[in-house]
Write a protein that holds these residues in place. Structure first.
Motif, mmCIF file in Angstrom:
data_model
loop_
_atom_site.group_PDB
_atom_site.id
_atom_site.type_symbol
_atom_site.label_atom_id
_atom_site.label_comp_id
_atom_site.label_asym_id
_atom_site.label_seq_id
_atom_site.Cartn_x
_atom_site.Cartn_y
_atom_site.Cartn_z
ATOM 1 N N SER A 146 0.840 -1.194 0.000
ATOM 2 C CA SER A 146 0.000 0.000 0.000
ATOM 3 C C SER A 146 0.882 1.253 0.000
ATOM 4 O O SER A 146 0.946 1.987 0.981
ATOM 5 C CB SER A 146 -0.926 -0.025 1.222
ATOM 6 O OG SER A 146 -1.785 1.077 1.217
ATOM 7 N N ASP A 151 -1.169 0.858 -6.305
ATOM 8 C CA ASP A 151 -1.378 -0.235 -5.341
ATOM 9 C C ASP A 151 -2.819 -0.245 -4.863
ATOM 10 O O ASP A 151 -3.440 -1.304 -4.744
ATOM 11 C CB ASP A 151 -0.455 -0.082 -4.115
ATOM 12 C CG ASP A 151 1.003 -0.387 -4.409
ATOM 13 O OD1 ASP A 151 1.299 -1.083 -5.407
ATOM 14 O OD2 ASP A 151 1.850 0.074 -3.610
ATOM 15 N N ARG A 154 -5.024 -1.767 -7.548
ATOM 16 C CA ARG A 154 -4.780 -3.218 -7.625
ATOM 17 C C ARG A 154 -5.421 -3.935 -6.439
ATOM 18 O O ARG A 154 -6.033 -4.988 -6.587
ATOM 19 C CB ARG A 154 -3.281 -3.514 -7.657
ATOM 20 C CG ARG A 154 -2.707 -3.655 -9.052
ATOM 21 C CD ARG A 154 -1.305 -4.235 -9.048
ATOM 22 N NE ARG A 154 -0.376 -3.456 -8.237
ATOM 23 C CZ ARG A 154 0.303 -2.385 -8.658
ATOM 24 N NH1 ARG A 154 0.157 -1.956 -9.893
ATOM 25 N NH2 ARG A 154 1.128 -1.741 -7.850
ATOM 26 N N ASN A 155 -5.273 -3.352 -5.251
ATOM 27 C CA ASN A 155 -5.856 -3.965 -4.051
ATOM 28 C C ASN A 155 -7.374 -4.001 -4.133
ATOM 29 O O ASN A 155 -8.000 -5.006 -3.784
ATOM 30 C CB ASN A 155 -5.393 -3.228 -2.793
ATOM 31 C CG ASN A 155 -3.910 -3.403 -2.538
ATOM 32 O OD1 ASN A 155 -3.278 -4.327 -3.052
ATOM 33 N ND2 ASN A 155 -3.351 -2.505 -1.739
#
Length: 171
Positions: A146, A151, A154-155
Motif C-alpha cells: 500500500s 497499489d 490493484r488492491n
C-alpha cells in the motif's frame, strides 16, 4: 444473500481507511472504522499519556459490533486485530507500506517522537502481520502493498474479485 466480513488492518498510516471506504462504496458493504466507532460511542477505558491517545475498551467495541458482524457484509478497519473474535472474519488483509512513505504519512498527521518511531518500528518488524497470523487461520491472512495510488487500485480489484468468488461459493 450471505456476504463476507473483511478485516483491513496494519500500522497507522498504511491506507486502511482509504481502501476501506472505497471498497465499501464499490461493493455496497458496511464500512466500520473502529477508531471512529470508539470516538462516537466513547468506548474508552482511559487515556495513554505517553502516546497522547485514549485507550480502547475492546470488550465494549465487540459488544457494539456483534449484531452487525452477524449480519455479514462488513468491512472493519483497525490497526489492531488480536481482540476481535476469530469467527467474525472470512478474510484479513494486512496493508504494508514502505517506511519512507509511512514516515511522511505519519508526520503529516502530526505524529512525532516516540509515537512516530514506535509506529515505524511496528511496520519494520511486521508486528501487525504477526499478530494477525497468530490470531487467525493462516490461510485467511494476506499482505497487500500500500504505497501508491496504483497499489490502491490493484488492491481494490483483487479484493473485489475475492468477494465475488466468495459470494458464488457461499450462496
Amino acid at each position: 444473500m450471505r456476504r463476507p466480513n473483511i478485516l483491513l488492518t496494519g500500522t497507522p498510516g498504511v491506507g486502511k481507511t482509504t481502501l476501506g471506504k472505497e471498497l465499501a462504496a464499490r461493493v455496497g458493504a458496511t464500512y466500520v472504522n473502529v477508531g471512529d466507532l470508539a470516538k462516537e460511542g466513547e468506548l474508552y477505558e482511559g487515556f495513554d499519556e505517553e502516546y497522547e491517545c485514549p485507550i480502547l475498551d475492546e470488550d465494549r467495541v465487540i459488544d457494539e459490533l456483534e449484531d452487525k458482524m452477524n449480519e455479514g457484509g462488513v468491512i472493519v478497519d483497525y490497526h489492531g486485530c488480536d481482540f476481535f473474535p476469530e469467527r467474525w472474519f472470512h478474510i484479513i488483509f494486512v496493508l504494508r507500506t514502505e517506511n519512507s512513505f509511512l514516515y511522511d504519512r505519519l508526520e503529516s498527521r502530526g505524529y512525532k517522537g516516540k509515537k512516530l518511531q514506535d509506529n515505524i518500528q511496528c511496520e519494520i518488524f511486521q508486528t501487525i502481520y504477526e499478530e494477525a497470523m497468530s490470531s487467525y487461520k493462516e490461510e485467511i491472512v494476506h499482505q497487500l502493498p500500500s504505497n501508491t495510488p496504483e497499489d490502491l487500485e490493484r488492491n481494490l480489484d483483487q479484493i473485489i474479485q475475492w468477494i465475488e468468488q466468495w459470494m458464488k461459493d457461499n450462496n
